[in-house]
Design a protein around this motif. Sequence first.
Motif, mmCIF file in Angstrom:
data_model
loop_
_atom_site.group_PDB
_atom_site.id
_atom_site.type_symbol
_atom_site.label_atom_id
_atom_site.label_comp_id
_atom_site.label_asym_id
_atom_site.label_seq_id
_atom_site.Cartn_x
_atom_site.Cartn_y
_atom_site.Cartn_z
ATOM 1 N N TYR A 130 0.815 -1.201 0.000
ATOM 2 C CA TYR A 130 0.000 0.000 0.000
ATOM 3 C C TYR A 130 0.855 1.259 0.000
ATOM 4 N N LEU A 131 2.132 1.067 0.206
ATOM 5 C CA LEU A 131 3.076 2.179 0.184
ATOM 6 C C LEU A 131 3.165 2.810 -1.203
ATOM 7 N N LEU A 132 2.780 2.059 -2.220
ATOM 8 C CA LEU A 132 2.835 2.577 -3.583
ATOM 9 C C LEU A 132 1.893 3.765 -3.781
ATOM 10 N N ALA A 133 0.933 3.937 -2.892
ATOM 11 C CA ALA A 133 0.043 5.104 -2.962
ATOM 12 C C ALA A 133 0.786 6.394 -2.648
ATOM 13 N N ALA A 134 2.008 6.300 -2.150
ATOM 14 C CA ALA A 134 2.811 7.495 -1.863
ATOM 15 C C ALA A 134 3.150 8.259 -3.132
ATOM 16 N N VAL A 135 2.917 7.634 -4.286
ATOM 17 C CA VAL A 135 3.164 8.316 -5.555
ATOM 18 C C VAL A 135 2.273 9.550 -5.682
ATOM 19 N N LEU A 136 1.063 9.491 -5.140
ATOM 20 C CA LEU A 136 0.134 10.630 -5.259
ATOM 21 C C LEU A 136 0.707 11.929 -4.699
ATOM 22 N N PRO A 137 1.072 11.989 -3.419
ATOM 23 C CA PRO A 137 1.614 13.263 -2.936
ATOM 24 C C PRO A 137 2.991 13.568 -3.512
ATOM 25 N N LEU A 138 3.747 12.542 -3.872
ATOM 26 C CA LEU A 138 5.077 12.807 -4.424
ATOM 27 C C LEU A 138 4.998 13.459 -5.801
ATOM 28 N N VAL A 139 3.960 13.153 -6.573
ATOM 29 C CA VAL A 139 3.770 13.839 -7.849
ATOM 30 C C VAL A 139 3.536 15.320 -7.597
ATOM 31 N N MET A 140 2.705 15.625 -6.616
ATOM 32 C CA MET A 140 2.440 17.029 -6.273
ATOM 33 C C MET A 140 3.708 17.707 -5.765
ATOM 34 N N VAL A 141 4.508 16.986 -4.974
ATOM 35 C CA VAL A 141 5.760 17.537 -4.461
ATOM 36 C C VAL A 141 6.711 17.858 -5.605
ATOM 37 N N VAL A 142 6.798 16.966 -6.583
ATOM 38 C CA VAL A 142 7.687 17.201 -7.734
ATOM 39 C C VAL A 142 7.227 18.426 -8.512
ATOM 40 N N VAL A 143 5.933 18.563 -8.726
ATOM 41 C CA VAL A 143 5.416 19.724 -9.447
ATOM 42 C C VAL A 143 5.718 21.013 -8.677
ATOM 43 N N LEU A 144 5.504 21.000 -7.371
ATOM 44 C CA LEU A 144 5.779 22.192 -6.563
ATOM 45 C C LEU A 144 7.266 22.505 -6.512
ATOM 46 N N ALA A 145 8.090 21.471 -6.374
ATOM 47 C CA ALA A 145 9.541 21.697 -6.318
ATOM 48 C C ALA A 145 10.047 22.211 -7.661
ATOM 49 N N ARG A 146 9.493 21.682 -8.733
ATOM 50 C CA ARG A 146 9.905 22.156 -10.056
ATOM 51 C C ARG A 146 9.532 23.624 -10.233
ATOM 52 N N GLY A 147 8.354 23.999 -9.745
ATOM 53 C CA GLY A 147 7.955 25.402 -9.798
ATOM 54 C C GLY A 147 8.826 26.275 -8.918
ATOM 55 N N ALA A 148 9.279 25.725 -7.791
ATOM 56 C CA ALA A 148 10.124 26.501 -6.883
ATOM 57 C C ALA A 148 11.531 26.672 -7.432
ATOM 58 N N LEU A 149 11.996 25.711 -8.217
ATOM 59 C CA LEU A 149 13.360 25.767 -8.731
ATOM 60 C C LEU A 149 13.467 26.462 -10.085
ATOM 61 N N THR A 150 12.363 26.713 -10.742
ATOM 62 C CA THR A 150 12.368 27.363 -12.049
ATOM 63 C C THR A 150 12.723 28.830 -11.902
ATOM 64 N N ARG A 151 13.654 29.268 -12.701
ATOM 65 C CA ARG A 151 14.087 30.674 -12.635
ATOM 66 C C ARG A 151 13.886 31.374 -13.973
ATOM 67 N N THR A 152 12.723 31.228 -14.567
ATOM 68 C CA THR A 152 12.464 31.846 -15.856
ATOM 69 C C THR A 152 12.169 33.322 -15.674
ATOM 70 N N GLU A 153 12.713 34.114 -16.524
ATOM 71 C CA GLU A 153 12.472 35.552 -16.518
ATOM 72 C C GLU A 153 11.700 35.918 -17.775
ATOM 73 N N PRO A 154 10.773 36.851 -17.691
ATOM 74 C CA PRO A 154 10.007 37.236 -18.878
ATOM 75 C C PRO A 154 10.901 37.874 -19.923
ATOM 76 N N ALA A 155 10.561 37.657 -21.153
ATOM 77 C CA ALA A 155 11.365 38.192 -22.271
ATOM 78 C C ALA A 155 11.108 39.656 -22.502
#
Length: 137
Positions: free
Chosen positions: A112-137
């Motif tokens: 049942y530990l495989l259900a941990a994928v659900l919050p980890l997907v959200m964590v990856v999306v949030l971390a990716r948003g936190a690490l993105t350093r895009t500046e407007p053109a």
Amino acid sequence: MTAGTNPATPAQLRLGIGVAVSLAIILLALAVTVALMGGRDPEVAGSFFLTFLALLLLSGAAVGVARLVHGDDPETADLAAGRATTRRLFGAIALLGVLLTVFLAILTPFPYLLAAVLPLVMVVVLARGALTRTEPA
């Protein structure tokens, strides 16, 4: 703003943020309670879904906080500061999500530990948003 849309007032934003944070706290408390009381039962895997929902609510609240603090009118808002605030809040929520997911994973039996994928997907999306350093053109 497009014609016909009404921007949210600061009072509406505060109310929405308060409701989202309150619901997220309730969901996180329920997730931990289910995990602690459930023992090694399969129902404990449901705590990962509750965590996912709480992280989703907190990410919406983070966007609301950035809009409240820096404004939401594209012509007068400080967009760079708003993006920086959102990145910091997303990083904090991602860290909270990782810590809570690890805690819940310790309490959950293997299949049942495989259900941990659900919050980890959200964590990856949030971390990716936190690490993105895009500046407007």
